[in-house]
Motif scaffolding. Structure first.
Motif, short mmCIF file in Angstrom:
data_model
loop_
_atom_site.label_atom_id
_atom_site.label_comp_id
_atom_site.label_asym_id
_atom_site.label_seq_id
_atom_site.Cartn_x
_atom_site.Cartn_y
_atom_site.Cartn_z
N LYS A 77 39.57 39.07 37.17
CA LYS A 77 38.13 38.75 36.72
C LYS A 77 38.87 36.91 35.41
O LYS A 77 38.04 36.35 35.15
N ASN A 80 37.94 35.06 39.89
CA ASN A 80 36.79 35.65 40.29
C ASN A 80 36.42 35.89 42.03
O ASN A 80 35.92 35.54 43.05
N ASN A 134 43.22 49.59 29.24
CA ASN A 134 41.87 49.67 30.12
C ASN A 134 41.37 48.70 30.39
O ASN A 134 40.64 47.31 29.42
N LEU A 136 38.53 47.04 31.52
CA LEU A 136 36.81 46.74 32.08
C LEU A 136 36.37 46.06 32.49
O LEU A 136 36.60 44.43 32.73
N GLN A 137 34.46 46.28 33.06
CA GLN A 137 33.84 44.95 33.51
C GLN A 137 34.43 44.62 34.54
O GLN A 137 34.97 42.81 35.00
N LEU A 138 34.73 45.14 35.72
CA LEU A 138 35.27 44.39 36.80
C LEU A 138 34.25 43.84 37.80
O LEU A 138 34.61 42.97 38.46
N GLY A 139 32.83 44.74 37.83
CA GLY A 139 31.87 42.86 38.31
C GLY A 139 32.46 43.57 40.23
O GLY A 139 32.42 44.76 40.54
N ASP A 140 31.56 42.72 41.10
CA ASP A 140 31.54 42.64 42.33
C ASP A 140 33.39 43.68 42.65
O ASP A 140 33.72 43.34 43.52
N SER A 220 39.24 50.32 41.96
CA SER A 220 37.66 49.95 42.32
C SER A 220 36.95 50.64 42.05
O SER A 220 35.60 50.75 41.41
N ASN A 223 36.73 52.06 38.84
CA ASN A 223 35.35 50.75 37.78
C ASN A 223 36.17 50.60 36.61
O ASN A 223 35.49 50.09 35.72
N ALA A 224 38.17 50.34 36.57
CA ALA A 224 38.58 50.52 35.85
C ALA A 224 39.89 49.88 36.14
O ALA A 224 40.46 50.49 36.81
#
Length: 323
Positions: A77, A80, A134, A136-140, A220, A223-224
């Protein structure tokens, strides 16, 4: 032949039994789901196998996995960069296991105590770093645990690479041979000139790399970044290793056996879920499986010991008769 390959025979029989119990077991989606779920715990099981063969243990795998995972997520995060986040996760796992190695190899701390302390410390650091929240919003970042390459899950590709690597170092390297010697009889290994301390360091560092990678794949997949995630995963790994024929007394075990053991556990968990077996009852069944596997390990070790002693006695009797 049956004694040597019985674990694979059990795996094949279990596979067909699961298919008979529930036809959905053979669906592509279900088998793909099993492989994704198994990737994390099987990678941990390979690390556990290496340690147990060398007479060591790691009870901190789940906590270190969580710490490595949240650090990898936060790194992604911030930067990137998928590669950098993967490296951070692996290095975090290795750093924690380096501390384990120092305690076990240099200060002669029993592995159970050393890694139990690390289990508490690593979990505490993960919670402190994230303030118990947690990420969050992990993207790729989810590509590690949810992505595919030519239809094959990325996590399964990592699993195959780790399986081949573990098989190779145990079967074809000097370190692998020394590890079996250390786990079989540490005093004899020292007398034969093996650097026991170095072998323990390498074993823990390899385990740390596996745990760090598992942390990246786990975060992964869900997703968190969960600092409270992967609780008890070290016991899933130990179960797979023991069922796969790795002896708790050290000096015995194979990568292929651990892989088979992991799939046996995975198939059992999956079919119990498909059959709607109560989750509490599933815990009882898993505990019973661990107990039976340990009992079987002790029993087979006792038979091997009696067999060796019997051979020695027979040899001595023959020598006395000849004289």
């Amino acid at each position: 032949m049956i004694k040597k390959y019985n674990i694979y025979l059990v795996l094949i029989i279990l596979f067909f039994l699961c298919a008979l119990i529930n036809p959905n077991f053979l669906s592509i989606g279900n088998l793909s789901n099993i492989s994704r779920q198994l990737a994390v715990t099987t990678i941990l099981a390979f690390g556990a196998t290496i340690l147990i063969i060398g007479g060591m243990l790691d009870l901190s795998a789940g906590s270190v996995l969580a710490l490595a995972g949240v650090l990898a997520v936060d790194c992604y995060k911030s930067t990137n960069s998928l590669i950098l986040s993967l490296i951070v996760g692996i290095l975090a796992g290795m750093a924690c296991n380096l501390i384990n190695a120092v305690m076990v190899a240099n200060f002669k701390t029993p592995p159970f105590i050393a890694t139990l302390a690390m289990m508490t410390m690593a979990r505490g650091v993960a919670l402190l770093y994230t303030q118990g929240q947690n990420i969050l919003q992990l993207g790729d970042f989810v590509v590690f645990g949810q992505g595919t390459v030519f239809g094959m899950p990325v996590s399964v590709i990592f699993l195959i690479v780790i399986a081949i690597f573990t098989w190779y170092i145990l079967k074809h390297t000097r370190f692998g041979r020394s590890l079996y010697a250390v786990g079989g009889n540490e005093a004899a290994a020292v007398a034969s000139g093996i650097n026991v301390i170095r072998s323990k360091y390498i074993a823990y560092l390899i385990n740390g790399a596996f745990v760090g990678l598992a942390g990246v794949l786990f975060m992964s997949r869900i997703n968190a970044g969960q600092p409270n995630g992967a609780i008890g995963f070290e016991f899933h790994a130990l179960t797979a290793a023991i069922i796969g024929g790795t002896s708790f007394s050290g000096g015995v075990g194979t990568a292929s056996g651990t892989l088979a053991g992991a799939f046996i556990v995975g198939f059992l968990n999956n079919i119990m879920n498909l059959a709607n077996v109560d989750s509490y009852l599933q815990q009882v069944i898993r505990g019973a499986i661990i107990a039976l596997a340990v009992i079987y390990d002790i029993w087979t070790k006792g038979r091997r010991t009696k067999g060796h002693l019997g051979n020695v006695e027979d040899k001595n009797k023959k020598q006395k008769v000849a004289s």
